[in-house]
Scaffold this active site. Structure first.
Site, PDB file in Angstrom:
ATOM      1  N   SER A  77     -44.439  -4.735  26.168  1.00 15.23           N
ATOM      2  CA  SER A  77     -45.809  -3.842  25.888  1.00 15.23           C
ATOM      3  C   SER A  77     -46.812  -3.695  26.911  1.00 15.23           C
ATOM      4  O   SER A  77     -46.916  -4.649  27.688  1.00 15.23           O
ATOM      5  CB  SER A  77     -46.043  -4.376  24.630  1.00 15.23           C
ATOM      6  OG  SER A  77     -47.360  -3.958  24.435  1.00 15.23           O
ATOM      7  N   TYR A 124     -49.263 -12.434  19.389  1.00 18.51           N
ATOM      8  CA  TYR A 124     -48.182 -11.465  19.644  1.00 18.51           C
ATOM      9  C   TYR A 124     -48.308 -11.040  20.959  1.00 18.51           C
ATOM     10  O   TYR A 124     -46.989 -11.016  21.609  1.00 18.51           O
ATOM     11  CB  TYR A 124     -48.561 -10.232  18.669  1.00 18.51           C
ATOM     12  CG  TYR A 124     -47.675  -8.870  19.119  1.00 18.51           C
ATOM     13  CD1 TYR A 124     -46.596  -9.079  18.780  1.00 18.51           C
ATOM     14  CD2 TYR A 124     -48.496  -7.750  19.951  1.00 18.51           C
ATOM     15  CE1 TYR A 124     -45.681  -7.866  19.298  1.00 18.51           C
ATOM     16  CE2 TYR A 124     -47.393  -6.883  20.286  1.00 18.51           C
ATOM     17  CZ  TYR A 124     -46.197  -6.844  19.865  1.00 18.51           C
ATOM     18  OH  TYR A 124     -45.355  -5.518  20.308  1.00 18.51           O
ATOM     19  N   LYS A 149     -44.916 -11.541  24.020  1.00 14.64           N
ATOM     20  CA  LYS A 149     -44.359 -10.341  24.890  1.00 14.64           C
ATOM     21  C   LYS A 149     -44.177 -11.267  26.485  1.00 14.64           C
ATOM     22  O   LYS A 149     -43.349 -11.094  27.162  1.00 14.64           O
ATOM     23  CB  LYS A 149     -45.107  -9.356  25.106  1.00 14.64           C
ATOM     24  CG  LYS A 149     -44.892  -8.565  23.819  1.00 14.64           C
ATOM     25  CD  LYS A 149     -43.387  -8.147  23.530  1.00 14.64           C
ATOM     26  CE  LYS A 149     -43.182  -7.680  21.828  1.00 14.64           C
ATOM     27  NZ  LYS A 149     -42.005  -7.593  21.562  1.00 14.64           N
TER      28      LYS A 149
HETATM   29  P1  NAD Z   1     -40.597  -2.448  13.611  1.00 11.72           P
HETATM   30  O1  NAD Z   1     -41.267  -3.564  12.859  1.00 11.72           O
HETATM   31  O2  NAD Z   1     -40.641  -0.964  13.010  1.00 11.72           O
HETATM   32  O3  NAD Z   1     -39.153  -2.895  14.032  1.00 11.72           O
HETATM   33  C1  NAD Z   1     -38.659  -4.067  14.322  1.00 11.72           C
HETATM   34  C2  NAD Z   1     -37.440  -4.313  13.503  1.00 11.72           C
HETATM   35  O4  NAD Z   1     -37.052  -5.847  13.762  1.00 11.72           O
HETATM   36  C3  NAD Z   1     -37.698  -4.213  11.973  1.00 11.72           C
HETATM   37  O5  NAD Z   1     -36.663  -3.295  11.011  1.00 11.72           O
HETATM   38  C4  NAD Z   1     -37.718  -5.874  11.454  1.00 11.72           C
HETATM   39  O6  NAD Z   1     -36.993  -5.682   9.953  1.00 11.72           O
HETATM   40  C5  NAD Z   1     -36.532  -6.318  12.352  1.00 11.72           C
HETATM   41  N1  NAD Z   1     -36.788  -7.872  12.555  1.00 11.72           N
HETATM   42  C6  NAD Z   1     -38.088  -8.515  12.919  1.00 11.72           C
HETATM   43  N2  NAD Z   1     -37.741  -9.697  13.007  1.00 11.72           N
HETATM   44  C7  NAD Z   1     -36.283  -9.858  12.879  1.00 11.72           C
HETATM   45  C8  NAD Z   1     -35.221 -11.045  12.942  1.00 11.72           C
HETATM   46  N3  NAD Z   1     -35.580 -12.207  13.237  1.00 11.72           N
HETATM   47  N4  NAD Z   1     -33.941 -10.419  12.823  1.00 11.72           N
HETATM   48  C9  NAD Z   1     -33.384  -9.579  12.526  1.00 11.72           C
HETATM   49  N5  NAD Z   1     -34.287  -8.500  12.584  1.00 11.72           N
HETATM   50  C10 NAD Z   1     -35.621  -8.577  12.572  1.00 11.72           C
HETATM   51  O7  NAD Z   1     -41.297  -2.432  15.193  1.00 11.72           O
HETATM   52  P2  NAD Z   1     -41.210  -1.236  16.294  1.00 11.72           P
HETATM   53  O8  NAD Z   1     -42.506  -0.808  16.398  1.00 11.72           O
HETATM   54  O9  NAD Z   1     -40.000  -0.553  16.072  1.00 11.72           O
HETATM   55  O10 NAD Z   1     -40.980  -2.053  17.440  1.00 11.72           O
HETATM   56  C11 NAD Z   1     -39.824  -2.477  18.204  1.00 11.72           C
HETATM   57  C12 NAD Z   1     -40.328  -3.557  19.301  1.00 11.72           C
HETATM   58  O11 NAD Z   1     -41.064  -2.667  20.222  1.00 11.72           O
HETATM   59  C13 NAD Z   1     -40.980  -4.979  18.719  1.00 11.72           C
HETATM   60  O12 NAD Z   1     -40.427  -5.801  19.821  1.00 11.72           O
HETATM   61  C14 NAD Z   1     -42.241  -4.295  19.032  1.00 11.72           C
HETATM   62  O13 NAD Z   1     -43.213  -5.674  19.364  1.00 11.72           O
HETATM   63  C15 NAD Z   1     -42.187  -3.688  20.490  1.00 11.72           C
HETATM   64  N6  NAD Z   1     -43.074  -3.013  20.790  1.00 11.72           N
HETATM   65  C16 NAD Z   1     -43.577  -1.974  19.620  1.00 11.72           C
HETATM   66  C17 NAD Z   1     -44.920  -1.120  19.957  1.00 11.72           C
HETATM   67  C18 NAD Z   1     -45.361  -0.286  18.997  1.00 11.72           C
HETATM   68  O14 NAD Z   1     -46.637   0.176  19.127  1.00 11.72           O
HETATM   69  N7  NAD Z   1     -44.723   0.246  17.973  1.00 11.72           N
HETATM   70  C19 NAD Z   1     -45.478  -1.373  21.273  1.00 11.72           C
HETATM   71  C20 NAD Z   1     -45.115  -2.136  22.290  1.00 11.72           C
HETATM   72  C21 NAD Z   1     -43.830  -2.670  21.893  1.00 11.72           C
HETATM   73  N1  UFG Z   2     -58.046   3.077  16.016  1.00 15.17           N
HETATM   74  C1  UFG Z   2     -58.861   3.597  15.316  1.00 15.17           C
HETATM   75  N2  UFG Z   2     -58.964   3.758  14.204  1.00 15.17           N
HETATM   76  C2  UFG Z   2     -57.628   3.264  13.296  1.00 15.17           C
HETATM   77  C3  UFG Z   2     -56.768   2.771  13.882  1.00 15.17           C
HETATM   78  C4  UFG Z   2     -57.009   2.755  15.318  1.00 15.17           C
HETATM   79  O1  UFG Z   2     -60.086   4.278  16.050  1.00 15.17           O
HETATM   80  O2  UFG Z   2     -57.928   3.270  12.058  1.00 15.17           O
HETATM   81  C5  UFG Z   2     -57.924   3.146  17.485  1.00 15.17           C
HETATM   82  C6  UFG Z   2     -58.077   2.115  18.083  1.00 15.17           C
HETATM   83  O3  UFG Z   2     -59.559   1.338  18.374  1.00 15.17           O
HETATM   84  C7  UFG Z   2     -57.284   2.075  19.406  1.00 15.17           C
HETATM   85  C8  UFG Z   2     -56.708   3.188  19.441  1.00 15.17           C
HETATM   86  O4  UFG Z   2     -56.920   3.885  17.968  1.00 15.17           O
HETATM   87  O5  UFG Z   2     -58.426   2.587  20.387  1.00 15.17           O
HETATM   88  C9  UFG Z   2     -54.995   2.822  19.254  1.00 15.17           C
HETATM   89  O6  UFG Z   2     -55.047   1.765  18.230  1.00 15.17           O
HETATM   90  P1  UFG Z   2     -53.516   1.323  17.661  1.00 15.17           P
HETATM   91  O7  UFG Z   2     -53.756   0.085  16.815  1.00 15.17           O
HETATM   92  O8  UFG Z   2     -52.831   2.465  17.360  1.00 15.17           O
HETATM   93  O9  UFG Z   2     -52.684   0.632  19.006  1.00 15.17           O
HETATM   94  P2  UFG Z   2     -53.328  -0.427  20.050  1.00 15.17           P
HETATM   95  O10 UFG Z   2     -53.479   0.506  21.405  1.00 15.17           O
HETATM   96  O11 UFG Z   2     -54.561  -1.067  19.329  1.00 15.17           O
HETATM   97  O12 UFG Z   2     -51.811  -1.208  19.984  1.00 15.17           O
HETATM   98  C10 UFG Z   2     -50.700  -0.912  20.075  1.00 15.17           C
HETATM   99  C11 UFG Z   2     -49.770  -1.604  19.264  1.00 15.17           C
HETATM  100  C12 UFG Z   2     -49.573  -3.155  20.141  1.00 15.17           C
HETATM  101  C13 UFG Z   2     -49.301  -2.889  21.294  1.00 15.17           C
HETATM  102  C14 UFG Z   2     -49.910  -1.924  21.986  1.00 15.17           C
HETATM  103  C15 UFG Z   2     -49.533  -1.428  23.362  1.00 15.17           C
HETATM  104  O13 UFG Z   2     -50.313  -2.200  18.003  1.00 15.17           O
HETATM  105  O14 UFG Z   2     -48.577  -3.840  19.326  1.00 15.17           O
HETATM  106  O15 UFG Z   2     -50.227  -0.728  21.350  1.00 15.17           O
HETATM  107  O16 UFG Z   2     -48.228  -1.003  23.398  1.00 15.17           O
HETATM  108  F1  UFG Z   2     -49.202  -4.072  21.950  1.00 15.17           F
END
Ligand code: NAD
Ligand code: UFG
Length: 341
Positions: free
Chosen positions: A127, A152, A156
């Site tokens: 991330s 969290y 990473k």
């Molecule tokens: P998500 O929660 O939708 O998907 C993760 C999946 O992993 C879920 O289906 C959950 O049930 C499964 N899971 C969790 N722990 C497990 C385990 N021990 N064994 C088997 N399955 C397990 O999340 P996502 O948004 O699809 O994110 C996927 C990956 O990308 C994660 O590693 C997350 O940290 C990373 N990531 C997400 C974002 C974001 O904003 N969505 C940003 C940066 C990185």
């Molecule tokens: N925001 C609002 N109102 C809301 C929710 C969010 O104004 O109700 C704003 C936040 O302040 C931020 C922007 O929208 O400025 C994006 O917020 P998100 O929570 O959607 O995303 P973040 O950038 O805070 O974080 C996300 C994931 C993290 C990840 C990161 C970078 O939640 O897990 O992106 O990948 F690490």
């Protein structure tokens, strides 16, 4: 014969979109997911889009015996994409051991078994959170890693280090670390998308639920930041664009003979958008108004961050291509479908 890929967390948000793209590109997919943050019905959505039902193992990656059984029952897996992780920043502050246990043990179990079962490479979901508040934008992969502001975020950073240390120790595997910026949107078919449990913490699901009338009002967390309109800036990347990057990374890792054992790529559009600009994009794309108000800043938020995606553009030959208005349209179509159920 098709190349077999294990996708951990494959019924989750980014995982499910990636499974679709892998299958479309001719890979055979085995999913493992413990359904802690997703639903088995996602498999039906994947099948509806691709015509192919991936193998699905309901199981926990922190249990090494489950993984042994999976590799024995599905011989010949060549690559892994590790999405499985707990990902809620706020919850990680409340339950740090859950996050360290789940995210680190999942990765270490997979790494441990890869040589034994002949798996050549692992793509890891990292991330842009590893950069903290950038000194300069856009930010590239050489920028310093800043101290994590949540357990969290720390998982990473530590997971990236675990992979690097393991490969440095001589483990016969390769890895690509993908640092995602802010993934948003849904598949254009509206068969799969993001399914947040409870009250969404992220901007786009909160926004679409507000537009659907499930939430009364969206709060913009702060309009007194040092940005043109005062709201925070992020690099929002379409989830299908993001999924496609995984397919390219996998091919490079498995087929590229001269590539480094560990490579890191930023995955973003290279364009920063403010919260208010994103709301405007949604309203423009869908014609639906989003009731919103300005509220106080959210603790721990970064002011502005967007990617320099040049390395991914040039080395992977990948570029984000879906315009943000299109992404918002897809997010809305998905919300409308989910709201009906
Ligand atoms: P998500 O929660 O939708 O998907 C993760 C999946 O992993 C879920 O289906 C959950 O049930 C499964 N899971 C969790 N722990 C497990 C385990 N021990 N064994 C088997 N399955 C397990 O999340 P996502 O948004 O699809 O994110 C996927 C990956 O990308 C994660 O590693 C997350 O940290 C990373 N990531 C997400 C974002 C974001 O904003 N969505 C940003 C940066 C990185
Ligand atoms: N925001 C609002 N109102 C809301 C929710 C969010 O104004 O109700 C704003 C936040 O302040 C931020 C922007 O929208 O400025 C994006 O917020 P998100 O929570 O959607 O995303 P973040 O950038 O805070 O974080 C996300 C994931 C993290 C990840 C990161 C970078 O939640 O897990 O992106 O990948 F690490």
């Amino acid at each position: 014969m098709k190349t077999k890929i294990l996708v951990t967390g494959g019924t989750g948000y980014i995982g499910s979109h990636t499974v679709v793209e892998l299958q479309n590109a001719g890979y055979e997919v085995v999913i493992i997911d413990n359904l802690s943050n997703s639903n088995a019905a996602v498999i039906d959505g994947i099948e509806a889009i691709t015509g192919i039902r991936p193998v699905f193992v309901e199981g926990d990656c922190t249990d090494i015996n489950t993984l042994h059984e999976l590799f024995k029952a599905n011989p010949g897996i060549k690559g892994i994409i590790n999405f499985a992780a707990s990902k809620a920043v706020g919850e990680s502050v409340q339950k740090p051991l859950l996050y360290y246990r789940n995210n680190l043990n999942t990765l270490m179990n997979l790494l441990d078994l890869m040589p034994e079962y002949g798996v050549k490479g692992i793509v890891f979901s990292s991330s842009c959170t590893v950069y903290g508040e950038p000194d300069v934008n856009p930010i590239d992969e050489t920028a310093p890693i800043k101290p994590a502001t949540s357990p969290y975020g720390n998982t990473k950073q530590v997971c990236e280090e675990i992979i690097e240390d393991y490969i440095r120790s001589g483990a016969p595997i390769k890895s690509i670390l993908l640092r995602y910026f802010n993934p948003i949107g849904a598949h254009p078919s509206a068969e799969i998308g993001e399914l947040p449990l409870g009250v969404p913490q992220n901007l786009v699901p909160y926004l679409t639920q507000t537009a659907a009338g499930i939430r009364k009002e969206l709060t913009v967390f702060g309009d007194d930041y040092n940005t043109p309109d005062g709201s925070c800036i992020r690099d929002y990347i379409d989830v299908v664009d993001l999924a496609k990057a995984h397919v390219i990374a996998m091919k490079r890792m498995l087929d590229g003979e001269d590539t480094d054992a560990v490579e890191i790529f930023n995955l973003g559009t290279g364009r920063g958008l403010s919260v208010l600009e994103l709301i405007a994009s949604f309203e423009r794309a869908t014609g639906v108004k989003v009731p919103h108000k300005i509220g106080p800043r959210r603790a721990g938020d970064i002011e502005k961050i967007w990617a320099d995606p040049k390395k991914a553009n040039e080395v992977l030959g990948w570029t984000a291509s879906v315009p943000v208005d299109e992404t918002m349209k897809n997010a809305w179509a998905w919300q409308c479908k989910v709201s009906k159920h």
